[in-house]
Design an enzyme around this catalytic site. Structure first.
Site, PDB file in Angstrom:
ATOM      1  N   SER A 161       1.735   1.331 -13.626  1.00  0.00           N
ATOM      2  CA  SER A 161       2.736   0.263 -13.770  1.00  0.00           C
ATOM      3  C   SER A 161       2.687  -0.253 -15.204  1.00  0.00           C
ATOM      4  O   SER A 161       1.672  -0.074 -15.887  1.00  0.00           O
ATOM      5  CB  SER A 161       2.366  -0.884 -12.823  1.00  0.00           C
ATOM      6  N   TYR A 210      -3.482  -7.081  -9.169  1.00  0.00           N
ATOM      7  CA  TYR A 210      -2.673  -5.878  -9.397  1.00  0.00           C
ATOM      8  C   TYR A 210      -2.889  -5.346 -10.820  1.00  0.00           C
ATOM      9  O   TYR A 210      -3.152  -4.157 -11.012  1.00  0.00           O
ATOM     10  CB  TYR A 210      -1.211  -6.248  -9.160  1.00  0.00           C
TER      11      TYR A 210
HETATM   12  N1  NAD Z   1       8.203  -1.550  -6.881  1.00  0.00           N
HETATM   13  C1  NAD Z   1       7.974  -1.735  -8.184  1.00  0.00           C
HETATM   14  O1  NAD Z   1       8.648  -2.531  -8.853  1.00  0.00           O
HETATM   15  C2  NAD Z   1       6.870  -0.959  -8.866  1.00  0.00           C
HETATM   16  C3  NAD Z   1       6.790  -1.024 -10.268  1.00  0.00           C
HETATM   17  C4  NAD Z   1       5.791  -0.315 -10.916  1.00  0.00           C
HETATM   18  C5  NAD Z   1       4.906   0.449 -10.192  1.00  0.00           C
HETATM   19  N2  NAD Z   1       4.996   0.507  -8.845  1.00  0.00           N
HETATM   20  C6  NAD Z   1       4.009   1.320  -8.127  1.00  0.00           C
HETATM   21  O2  NAD Z   1       4.675   2.324  -7.393  1.00  0.00           O
HETATM   22  C7  NAD Z   1       3.894   2.674  -6.251  1.00  0.00           C
HETATM   23  C8  NAD Z   1       4.777   2.627  -5.007  1.00  0.00           C
HETATM   24  O3  NAD Z   1       5.280   1.315  -4.872  1.00  0.00           O
HETATM   25  P1  NAD Z   1       6.524   0.933  -3.974  1.00  0.00           P
HETATM   26  O4  NAD Z   1       7.253  -0.155  -4.659  1.00  0.00           O
HETATM   27  O5  NAD Z   1       7.257   2.160  -3.561  1.00  0.00           O
HETATM   28  O6  NAD Z   1       5.754   0.274  -2.715  1.00  0.00           O
HETATM   29  P2  NAD Z   1       6.106   0.263  -1.155  1.00  0.00           P
HETATM   30  O7  NAD Z   1       5.312  -0.865  -0.583  1.00  0.00           O
HETATM   31  O8  NAD Z   1       7.581   0.302  -0.903  1.00  0.00           O
HETATM   32  O9  NAD Z   1       5.497   1.649  -0.637  1.00  0.00           O
HETATM   33  C9  NAD Z   1       4.136   1.913  -0.675  1.00  0.00           C
HETATM   34  C10 NAD Z   1       3.790   2.975   0.351  1.00  0.00           C
HETATM   35  O10 NAD Z   1       2.364   3.134   0.303  1.00  0.00           O
HETATM   36  C11 NAD Z   1       1.856   3.098   1.622  1.00  0.00           C
HETATM   37  N3  NAD Z   1       0.483   2.572   1.588  1.00  0.00           N
HETATM   38  C12 NAD Z   1       0.076   1.294   1.353  1.00  0.00           C
HETATM   39  N4  NAD Z   1      -1.262   1.208   1.458  1.00  0.00           N
HETATM   40  C13 NAD Z   1      -1.708   2.453   1.765  1.00  0.00           C
HETATM   41  C14 NAD Z   1      -2.992   2.989   2.026  1.00  0.00           C
HETATM   42  N5  NAD Z   1      -4.094   2.225   2.002  1.00  0.00           N
HETATM   43  N6  NAD Z   1      -3.084   4.319   2.304  1.00  0.00           N
HETATM   44  C15 NAD Z   1      -1.979   5.101   2.341  1.00  0.00           C
HETATM   45  N7  NAD Z   1      -0.738   4.637   2.137  1.00  0.00           N
HETATM   46  C16 NAD Z   1      -0.611   3.326   1.844  1.00  0.00           C
HETATM   47  C17 NAD Z   1       2.791   2.189   2.406  1.00  0.00           C
HETATM   48  O11 NAD Z   1       2.701   2.470   3.792  1.00  0.00           O
HETATM   49  C18 NAD Z   1       4.141   2.564   1.797  1.00  0.00           C
HETATM   50  O12 NAD Z   1       4.733   3.661   2.470  1.00  0.00           O
HETATM   51  C19 NAD Z   1       2.712   1.700  -6.222  1.00  0.00           C
HETATM   52  O13 NAD Z   1       1.565   2.318  -6.767  1.00  0.00           O
HETATM   53  C20 NAD Z   1       3.189   0.576  -7.108  1.00  0.00           C
HETATM   54  O14 NAD Z   1       2.118  -0.115  -7.698  1.00  0.00           O
HETATM   55  C21 NAD Z   1       5.960  -0.171  -8.162  1.00  0.00           C
END
Ligand code: NAD
Length: 265
Positions: free
Chosen positions: A146, A159
């Site tokens: 991120s 985070y």
């Molecule tokens: N959404 C944003 O703005 C954003 C920005 C930068 C980075 N990210 C990163 O992108 C990645 C995905 O984020 P997202 O927004 O799609 O989140 P999200 O919450 O929509 O999806 C996350 C997925 O991970 C799964 N998950 C959570 N804990 C878990 C565990 N212990 N074991 C296995 N699966 C698990 C959940 O069931 C879900 O399907 C993350 O690493 C997040 O930090 C997101």
């Protein structure tokens, strides 16, 4: 000439692939002709996605129940992927959670849980990805990090700490594995303003905190980006496919910003 950007007929495992960014990345990998194992806590949703992608794109797929903090489950998931695909070329460590709050009110167990999933979970995923890649001396491990892995984030200390740690882990593994044919890189997206994380939780949380509307929260975050738009799943997927392919064969230990110019280090 061979297309160095192609990942056709390769195989990948993606954690947290049942929803959000991970779901989109799984679909993009399948679209590119890559077999994909979807490992997620939400096992049924992951299984349904695996079945749809196999049908739609004609690639081998697998749905795996996996909690990335449970080493035995992660080990079993990678073994199942090897059994199904014969080999693993790509691992995308995408599973992550976010809990935020001012430090004085931050529940220590919540803080620990973020570190446990976002950092320790990445270590466990990396450990088993590398275990199955080492015999072939080939592989690409990609962490979804991120912009909060590059710069502190107010009231978001758990985070940001976990994501900073993720870059340390990425760089360390890159050095450890540089001569083993395994590359380790990270992608650092900006705010995915249309993701469930924002739509189902952050807009409402911040609107309440600042006494403004959800639309105004979105505008505030859009205005922070030099390119004046949020990051999209496809922006991230383009970087992931590049890092997974031979086009990036001289790159390891990198954490690539996909932030519309918001982060430059
Ligand atoms: N959404 C944003 O703005 C954003 C920005 C930068 C980075 N990210 C990163 O992108 C990645 C995905 O984020 P997202 O927004 O799609 O989140 P999200 O919450 O929509 O999806 C996350 C997925 O991970 C799964 N998950 C959570 N804990 C878990 C565990 N212990 N074991 C296995 N699966 C698990 C959940 O069931 C879900 O399907 C993350 O690493 C997040 O930090 C997101």
């Amino acid at each position: 000439m061979a297309n160095v950007f192609s990942i056709q007929e390769r195989t990948a495992l993606i954690t947290g692939g049942a929803q959000g960014l991970g779901e989109h990345l799984a679909e993009r990998l399948a679209q590119e002709g890559c077999g994909v194992a979807i490992a997620d806590l939400q096992a049924e949703q992951g299984q349904a996605l695996a079945e749809r992608l196999a049908q739609e794109y004609g690639v081998p797929t697998l749905g795996l129940p996996m909690n990335v903090t449970d080493a035995a489950q992660v080990a079993a998931g990678f073994d199942a992927a090897i059994e199904k695909f014969g080999r693993l070329d790509i691992c995308v460590a995408n599973a992550g959670i976010l809990k935020s709050g001012p430090i004085v009110e931050f529940d220590v167990n919540d803080w620990r849980q973020v570190l446990e999933v976002d950092l320790v979970g990445y270590m466990i995923t990396a450990k088993h990805a590398v275990r199955v890649m080492l015999p072939r001396k080939s592989g690409s491990l990609i962490q979804i990090n991120s912009k909060s892995g590059k710069k502190g984030s107010a009231k978001n200390s758990a985070y940001a700490s976990s994501k900073f740690g993720g870059i340390g882990l990425t760089q360390s593994l890159a050095l450890e594995l540089a001569e083993e044919g395994i590359r380790v890189n990270a992608v650092c997206p900006g705010n995915l303003l249309d993701s469930p994380l924002w739509v189902n939780s952050l807009y409402a949380q911040y609107a309440k905190r600042w006494g403004i509307s959800e639309a105004e929260v979105r505008q505030r975050y859009t205005d922070q980006v030099p390119m004046k738009r949020g990051c999209t799943y496809e922006d991230v997927a383009n970087a992931v496919v590049f890092l997974a392919s031979d086009a990036s064969s001289y790159m390891t230990g990198q954490a690539i910003n996909v932030t519309g110019g918001q982060e430059m280090h």
